[in-house]
Design a protein around this motif. Structure first.
Motif, PDB file in Angstrom:
ATOM      1  N   LYS A 255      -3.650  -0.716  10.518  1.00  0.00           N
ATOM      2  CA  LYS A 255      -2.722  -1.379   9.600  1.00  0.00           C
ATOM      3  C   LYS A 255      -3.815  -2.841   8.980  1.00  0.00           C
ATOM      4  O   LYS A 255      -3.751  -3.096   8.216  1.00  0.00           O
ATOM      5  N   LYS A 285      -1.357   9.518   6.923  1.00  0.00           N
ATOM      6  CA  LYS A 285      -1.257  10.000   5.735  1.00  0.00           C
ATOM      7  C   LYS A 285       0.793  10.723   6.894  1.00  0.00           C
ATOM      8  O   LYS A 285       1.172  10.446   6.048  1.00  0.00           O
ATOM      9  N   VAL A 288       2.904   7.455   7.726  1.00  0.00           N
ATOM     10  CA  VAL A 288       2.782   6.291   6.819  1.00  0.00           C
ATOM     11  C   VAL A 288       3.317   6.529   5.810  1.00  0.00           C
ATOM     12  O   VAL A 288       4.332   6.237   4.330  1.00  0.00           O
ATOM     13  N   GLU A 290       1.681   7.812   2.413  1.00  0.00           N
ATOM     14  CA  GLU A 290       0.369   7.912   2.319  1.00  0.00           C
ATOM     15  C   GLU A 290      -0.953   7.357   2.714  1.00  0.00           C
ATOM     16  O   GLU A 290      -0.939   7.817   3.933  1.00  0.00           O
ATOM     17  N   SER A 291      -1.975   7.258   2.231  1.00  0.00           N
ATOM     18  CA  SER A 291      -3.645   7.285   2.698  1.00  0.00           C
ATOM     19  C   SER A 291      -3.934   6.664   2.990  1.00  0.00           C
ATOM     20  O   SER A 291      -3.058   4.989   2.407  1.00  0.00           O
ATOM     21  N   PRO A 292      -4.584   6.035   3.989  1.00  0.00           N
ATOM     22  CA  PRO A 292      -4.795   4.546   3.907  1.00  0.00           C
ATOM     23  C   PRO A 292      -5.934   3.835   2.974  1.00  0.00           C
ATOM     24  O   PRO A 292      -5.188   2.473   3.029  1.00  0.00           O
ATOM     25  N   GLU A 294      -4.946   4.127  -0.469  1.00  0.00           N
ATOM     26  CA  GLU A 294      -3.920   4.422  -1.413  1.00  0.00           C
ATOM     27  C   GLU A 294      -3.060   2.894  -0.701  1.00  0.00           C
ATOM     28  O   GLU A 294      -2.769   2.020  -1.156  1.00  0.00           O
ATOM     29  N   TRP A 295      -2.975   2.756   0.910  1.00  0.00           N
ATOM     30  CA  TRP A 295      -1.997   2.063   1.374  1.00  0.00           C
ATOM     31  C   TRP A 295      -2.717   1.157   1.850  1.00  0.00           C
ATOM     32  O   TRP A 295      -1.966  -0.828   0.982  1.00  0.00           O
ATOM     33  N   ARG A 296      -4.286   0.552   1.210  1.00  0.00           N
ATOM     34  CA  ARG A 296      -4.864  -0.707   1.751  1.00  0.00           C
ATOM     35  C   ARG A 296      -4.242  -1.443  -0.172  1.00  0.00           C
ATOM     36  O   ARG A 296      -4.562  -2.845   0.274  1.00  0.00           O
ATOM     37  N   SER A 298      -2.349  -0.777  -2.280  1.00  0.00           N
ATOM     38  CA  SER A 298      -1.256  -1.536  -3.119  1.00  0.00           C
ATOM     39  C   SER A 298      -0.360  -2.852  -2.037  1.00  0.00           C
ATOM     40  O   SER A 298      -0.294  -3.328  -2.704  1.00  0.00           O
ATOM     41  N   ARG A 299      -1.471  -2.969  -1.271  1.00  0.00           N
ATOM     42  CA  ARG A 299      -1.082  -3.542  -0.193  1.00  0.00           C
ATOM     43  C   ARG A 299      -1.934  -4.800  -0.916  1.00  0.00           C
ATOM     44  O   ARG A 299      -1.364  -6.792  -0.322  1.00  0.00           O
TER      45      ARG A 299
END
Length: 303
Positions: A255, A285, A288, A290-292, A294-296, A298-299
């Motif tokens: 992350k 996934k 967390v 969600e996929s890396p 998607e996470w990246r 959204s952040r």
């Protein structure tokens, strides 16, 4: 090390199987056991070869139902009957088992030396059992879940983490001790939590080895505990087994890199001890949700 036992290629040889089987050892030293997948899609064409007598048990988890066959123990024919999927057979390898199964079989074999059971009993202050028993081919859903878990781990192209396999090995020994051996755990002797210094040392050691393959024995030694005591105490302290804790710490580092670096997902996977990008994505996934990628995305939108 159990280098000469009836598992892996040797067991396949006794059964006259054509293909070398998938197998792995779990644990180490005196508490080591082994797991092997024994698959005969067309059944046996002949009696199995005699298995050299040894102080060990061969526990067979049947993955597919079959109509049974013949089994001799100490020279005597014993009744077998049908084998359901999820049924379990326990063979004492001091009883010179010989079998003939004309129908297809698919088995996960757990090879457990008596020494491993004795070591587990010593480490957990329980009685040493002299035999393991289970009603012939009765269902055992716990062992089926353990068998499928270890099978999926050792059948992947990338070797499963040693920490994970060691933990499964300890769980299998506990199951054999308490369910097949009939030993009742004593509440006063069950391992408690790690002492504060042990918890801190375990975290430091695991954090220092985020990128490598960590044997359970190494972490236990840092805490001056036996492996089984450490595995139980770690779970009671942190609410999860060591391999899960380690995966979650790796995800924390992932992350951080996703937010602060321009590395690709494949490069992040390499930095954080994952076999490849797909292995990272699966673990991320699972932890967390969600996929890396998607996470990246959204952040990064919030930065």
């Amino acid at each position: 090390m159990i280098e000469t036992g009836a598992y892996g290629k040797r067991m396949a040889g006794y059964l006259h199987l054509n293909q070398p089987p998938i197998h792995a050892t779990l644990g180490f030293g005196r508490s080591e056991l082994a797991v092997t997948r024994l698959d005969a899609p067309k059944g046996f064409t002949d009696l199995t070869s005699p298995i050299p007598s040894e102080k060990a048990f061969s526990i067979h988890l049947h993955l597919r139902a079959n109509r049974g066959g013949r089994l001799w123990l100490s020279g005597k024919l014993v009744p077998t009957g049908k084998r359901p999927s999820g049924g379990v057979t326990i063979l004492d390898l001091e009883q010179d088992p010989i079998a003939f199964f004309p129908n297809a079989i698919d088995v996960v074999q757990f090879y457990i030396p008596r020494m491993a059971l004795e070591e587990f009993a010593y480490e957990n202050s329980t009685a040493i059992m002299h035999t393991l028993s289970w009603t012939h081919c009765e269902m055992d859903t716990t062992l089926k879940h353990l068998g499928m878990t270890v099978l999926s781990a050792i059948q992947r192209p990338k070797a499963a983490p040693k920490l994970f396999l060691d933990y499964i090995g300890q769980t299998v020994l506990a199951h054999a001790t308490y369910v097949y051996g009939g030993t009742i755990p004593s509440p006063g002797l069950m391992p408690g939590r790690l002492a504060p210094w042990q918890a801190q040392r375990a975290k430091e050691f695991l954090n220092a080895n985020l990128h490598g393959d960590v044997p359970l024995a190494s972490v236990a030694a840092e805490c001056d505990l036996s492996v089984s005591h450490f595995a139980h105490a770690f779970r009671r302290t942190f609410g999860r087994p060591p391999h899960r804790w380690l995966t979650e710490r790796r995800i924390d580092v992932v992350k951080s890199l996703l937010l602060t670096s321009g590395l690709t997902l494949a490069e992040v996977a390499g930095e954080c001890g994952f076999a490849d990008q797909s292995a990272l994505s699966r673990s991320f996934k699972r932890v967390v949700g969600e996929s890396p990628g998607e996470w990246r995305r959204s952040r990064k939108g919030h930065h």
